[in-house]
Write an enzyme that holds these catalytic residues in place. Structure first.
Site, PDB file in Angstrom:
ATOM      1  N   LYS A 191       0.855  -1.196   0.000  1.00  0.00           N
ATOM      2  CA  LYS A 191       0.000   0.000   0.000  1.00  0.00           C
ATOM      3  C   LYS A 191       0.888   1.242   0.000  1.00  0.00           C
ATOM      4  CE  LYS A 191      -1.547   2.888   2.605  1.00  0.00           C
ATOM      5  NZ  LYS A 191      -1.558   4.041   1.691  1.00  0.00           N
ATOM      6  N   GLU A 267      10.263   1.290  10.110  1.00  0.00           N
ATOM      7  CA  GLU A 267      11.203   2.373   9.768  1.00  0.00           C
ATOM      8  C   GLU A 267      10.454   3.670  10.011  1.00  0.00           C
ATOM      9  OE1 GLU A 267      14.288   2.065   9.048  1.00  0.00           O
ATOM     10  OE2 GLU A 267      14.481  -0.059   8.581  1.00  0.00           O
ATOM     11  N   CYS A 301      13.543  11.170   6.473  1.00  0.00           N
ATOM     12  CA  CYS A 301      13.668  10.748   7.877  1.00  0.00           C
ATOM     13  C   CYS A 301      15.105  10.956   8.344  1.00  0.00           C
ATOM     14  CB  CYS A 301      13.281   9.289   8.011  1.00  0.00           C
ATOM     15  SG  CYS A 301      14.180   8.233   6.869  1.00  0.00           S
ATOM     16  N   GLU A 398       9.996  16.605  13.742  1.00  0.00           N
ATOM     17  CA  GLU A 398      10.593  16.565  12.403  1.00  0.00           C
ATOM     18  C   GLU A 398      10.156  17.811  11.626  1.00  0.00           C
ATOM     19  OE1 GLU A 398       9.102  12.598  11.148  1.00  0.00           O
ATOM     20  OE2 GLU A 398      11.135  12.294  10.431  1.00  0.00           O
TER      21      GLU A 398
HETATM   22  P1  NAP Z   1       2.593   8.437   7.544  1.00  0.00           P
HETATM   23  O1  NAP Z   1       1.521   9.448   7.626  1.00  0.00           O
HETATM   24  O2  NAP Z   1       2.898   7.648   8.752  1.00  0.00           O
HETATM   25  O3  NAP Z   1       2.165   7.485   6.339  1.00  0.00           O
HETATM   26  C1  NAP Z   1       2.989   6.430   5.905  1.00  0.00           C
HETATM   27  C2  NAP Z   1       2.142   5.376   5.240  1.00  0.00           C
HETATM   28  O4  NAP Z   1       1.254   4.818   6.210  1.00  0.00           O
HETATM   29  C3  NAP Z   1       1.251   5.905   4.115  1.00  0.00           C
HETATM   30  O5  NAP Z   1       1.157   4.916   3.125  1.00  0.00           O
HETATM   31  C4  NAP Z   1      -0.079   6.098   4.809  1.00  0.00           C
HETATM   32  O6  NAP Z   1      -1.187   6.051   3.968  1.00  0.00           O
HETATM   33  C5  NAP Z   1      -0.070   4.902   5.738  1.00  0.00           C
HETATM   34  N1  NAP Z   1      -0.983   5.027   6.865  1.00  0.00           N
HETATM   35  C6  NAP Z   1      -1.359   6.161   7.514  1.00  0.00           C
HETATM   36  N2  NAP Z   1      -2.208   5.831   8.513  1.00  0.00           N
HETATM   37  C7  NAP Z   1      -2.367   4.486   8.480  1.00  0.00           C
HETATM   38  C8  NAP Z   1      -3.115   3.553   9.245  1.00  0.00           C
HETATM   39  N3  NAP Z   1      -3.887   3.935  10.262  1.00  0.00           N
HETATM   40  N4  NAP Z   1      -3.048   2.250   8.926  1.00  0.00           N
HETATM   41  C9  NAP Z   1      -2.285   1.835   7.903  1.00  0.00           C
HETATM   42  N5  NAP Z   1      -1.545   2.656   7.137  1.00  0.00           N
HETATM   43  C10 NAP Z   1      -1.587   3.971   7.437  1.00  0.00           C
HETATM   44  O7  NAP Z   1       3.958   9.065   7.073  1.00  0.00           O
HETATM   45  P2  NAP Z   1       4.247   9.979   5.816  1.00  0.00           P
HETATM   46  O8  NAP Z   1       3.826  11.354   6.131  1.00  0.00           O
HETATM   47  O9  NAP Z   1       3.717   9.343   4.570  1.00  0.00           O
HETATM   48  O10 NAP Z   1       5.829   9.871   5.723  1.00  0.00           O
HETATM   49  C11 NAP Z   1       6.674  10.669   6.456  1.00  0.00           C
HETATM   50  C12 NAP Z   1       7.183   9.927   7.683  1.00  0.00           C
HETATM   51  O11 NAP Z   1       7.864   8.750   7.279  1.00  0.00           O
HETATM   52  C13 NAP Z   1       8.190  10.733   8.462  1.00  0.00           C
HETATM   53  O12 NAP Z   1       7.935  10.605   9.833  1.00  0.00           O
HETATM   54  C14 NAP Z   1       9.515  10.087   8.083  1.00  0.00           C
HETATM   55  O13 NAP Z   1      10.529  10.265   9.036  1.00  0.00           O
HETATM   56  C15 NAP Z   1       9.114   8.667   7.927  1.00  0.00           C
HETATM   57  N6  NAP Z   1      10.082   7.941   7.117  1.00  0.00           N
HETATM   58  C16 NAP Z   1      10.905   7.049   7.719  1.00  0.00           C
HETATM   59  C17 NAP Z   1      11.858   6.376   6.973  1.00  0.00           C
HETATM   60  C18 NAP Z   1      12.799   5.403   7.621  1.00  0.00           C
HETATM   61  O14 NAP Z   1      13.407   4.628   6.897  1.00  0.00           O
HETATM   62  N7  NAP Z   1      12.958   5.396   8.932  1.00  0.00           N
HETATM   63  C19 NAP Z   1      11.956   6.605   5.600  1.00  0.00           C
HETATM   64  C20 NAP Z   1      11.090   7.513   5.013  1.00  0.00           C
HETATM   65  C21 NAP Z   1      10.148   8.171   5.791  1.00  0.00           C
HETATM   66  P3  NAP Z   1      -1.906   7.399   3.466  1.00  0.00           P
HETATM   67  O15 NAP Z   1      -0.967   8.008   2.535  1.00  0.00           O
HETATM   68  O16 NAP Z   1      -3.133   6.957   2.796  1.00  0.00           O
HETATM   69  O17 NAP Z   1      -2.155   8.235   4.680  1.00  0.00           O
END
Ligand code: NAP
Length: 494
Positions: A191, A267, A301, A398
């Site tokens: 997804k 992650e 991140c 962040e």
């Molecule tokens: P996010 O809001 O947590 O969303 C990530 C993914 O999870 C999206 O596909 C999102 O879908 C999905 N999601 C959201 N709520 C969910 C739920 N209740 N159940 C299942 N899936 C759900 O994060 P983001 O804003 O896309 O990405 C930024 C974050 O990712 C930052 O905090 C960054 O640090 C972190 N990140 C970490 C790494 C690492 O390797 N550590 C790498 C890249 C990014 P939707 O799009 O439909 O909401």
């Protein structure tokens, strides 16, 4: 400042958008959502609609997981070399199509074309890396310490996986999970984030062309991630969840995984300290800070979120960094020479504005930038702040944008304590020419990764991941495949 990006798409952009499937990939077939629902994908540099893609329902999600479950046994029985061949074919296709894939990524995510190409290359490298890992899955044969019995140790695929990816690296965060899943012999339901589904859909077509059997890779795009994914996590049919995204969502998912005791890889978010000691090479430190801060417009991140600079060199460092930041060209990522694209959406930009206002209200000074340009799109100018106090919100949240906050420090002990004063622990950067200090600080710092005199740590052959609230498990490196394997021990009586 005003940035105006052309709202009408070029013929080449239209062709690239038309070439992508907009449906769900389930059991090897592209199909509409069962309700025919769709959602819009926007261009963050103009706010214009680029495409409409299928909006999966929970029932579509179940169909995708059923397809993954059905395909699991046969895929687990394929030979390592068959899985190697699929991954290497996909690696080749990613390179063959790099121009179109990069353009697609720039359109939906905003990053400049050169960075998008860099991400496709990085993404492809996970396939090549894990193709070889498929051939290296090992085991063991051991004599029991008391003699008699023998231990046969083997590794088997975990089983059907759920893979959830974020928008900031729409392709690489996918291949970093799909590569090891395929190498290990696992099927999956993927997804992608709702902002950037097109790159994943394009990847799905490439994997199909590369020979992935029906049902091995299923892609579900949707607007209501929780509604679709929670029933799958709790179904008892999936055996693993690999998630990249925010710590907030990661915690919710960990709770859901407890229900059926799923294996998890998490992650999550970061709050990277970037430390410049007095003896550091200033050219290297500024170059490193530019990379650690500005890769992906700061939407990473791994982005340097707190930049600690020794009090004796902070003025010089601030001046040089501000100069480099002010020279960056901001604009639509498809335009020649653009180095900084828009942020992903208005909410992302508003967060940067709020954090900046909070920091300046608490006494920080803007050295360069600091404004959200007029016009369409979600642009923000590269910004350097100095004198950012420890209680500013941006030191604990962040930033996810092109803002570099500088804070002075005096002693090594003080800066290590400040660097570790966060619940996160993904990556840290340390710039010094003193080898003993470098190793001392690298050992004392609480993070899964450390960049010593370098501002980028991501490498498919290295174990990427965090400690504390930045996550569980590692992706890439020789350990990345273990996340998708179960160890089985067979006791043999002699
Ligand atoms: P996010 O809001 O947590 O969303 C990530 C993914 O999870 C999206 O596909 C999102 O879908 C999905 N999601 C959201 N709520 C969910 C739920 N209740 N159940 C299942 N899936 C759900 O994060 P983001 O804003 O896309 O990405 C930024 C974050 O990712 C930052 O905090 C960054 O640090 C972190 N990140 C970490 C790494 C690492 O390797 N550590 C790498 C890249 C990014 P939707 O799009 O439909 O909401």
């Amino acid at each position: 400042m005003t940035i105006t990006a052309a709202k009408s798409l070029t013929d080449n952009e239209i062709r690239v958008l038309n070439d992508v499937h907009k449906e769900l990939l389930i059991g090897g077939q592209w199909s509409a959502a069962d309700s025919d629902a769709t959602f819009e994908v926007l261009d963050p540099s103009t706010g214009a609609v680029l495409a409409e893609v299928a909006d999966a329902s929970p029932a579509d999600g179940q169909r995708a997981l059923d397809a993954a479950v059905e395909a699991q046994a046969a895929f687990a029985a394929t030979t390592p070399r068959e899985r190697y061949d699929i991954l290497m074919k996909a690696y080749g296709l990613l390179h063959e199509r790099i121009d179109d894939l990069a353009l697609l990524m720039t359109l939906e995510m905003g990053k400049p074309l050169a960075e998008a190409k860099g991400e496709i290359t990085y993404a492809a490298e996970f396939f090549r890396h894990f193709a070889f890992e498929a051939l290296r899955i090992d085991g063991g044969y051991q004599t029991a310490p008391a003699g008699g019995a023998r231990f046969l140790i083997s590794k088997q695929p975990v089983g059907p996986c759920l893979l959830i990816t974020p928008w900031n690296f729409p392709m690489a965060m996918g291949t970093r999970k799909i590569g090891p899943a395929i190498a290990a012999g696992c099927t999956s339901v993927i997804k992608p984030a709702h902002q950037t589904p097109l790159s994943m859909l394009a990847l799905g077509a490439i994997l199909t062309e590369a020979g992935v059997p029906d049902g091995v890779v299923n892609i579900v795009t949707c607007m209501n991630a929780g509604d679709v994914m929670e029933p799958l996590i709790k179904s008892g049919k999936a055996r693993k969840l690999s998630f990249t995204g925010s710590t907030k969502v990661g915690k919710v998912l960990l709770e859901q995984c407890a229900d059926k005791v799923l294996r998890t890889s998490m992650e999550l978010g970061g709050n990277a300290p970037f430390i410049v000691f007095e003896d550091a090479d200033m050219d290297e430190a500024v170059k490193g800070a530019m990379a650690a801060k500005m890769r992906n417009m700061g939407e990473a991140c791994t982005a340097a979120n707190r930049i600690f600079v020794h009090e004796n060199v902070i003025d010089e460092f601030g001046k040089r960094l501000s100069q480099a930041m002010s020279e960056l060209k901001v604009g639509r990522g498809t335009e020649d020479g653009v180095q900084v694209g828009p942020l992903i959406d208005e909410a992302g930009r508003q967060k940067v504005i709020d954090l900046l206002e909070d920091a300046t209200a608490r006494g920080a000074t803007v050295l360069t930038g600091g404004d959200a340009p007029d016009g369409d799109g979600f642009f923000f100018t590269p910004t350097v702040l100095t004198g950012v106090p420890h209680d500013a919100r941006m030191t604990s949240e962040e930033i996810f944008g092109p803002v570099a906050p500088l804070t002075p420090f005096t002693t090594e002990k003080e800066v290590v304590a400040a660097a570790n004063d966060t619940p996160y622990g993904l990556v840290s950067y340390v710039f010094t020419n003193d080898l003993r200090r470098a190793l001392r600080v690298a050992e004392a710092i609480e993070s899964g990764m450390v960049g010593l005199n370098q501002g980028v740590v991501s490498n498919p052959a290295a174990p990427f991941g965090g400690i504390k609230e930045s996550g569980l498990g590692r992706e890439g490196g020789s350990v990345g495949i273990d996340e998708f394997l179960e160890v089985k021990y067979i006791g043999i009586a002699l």
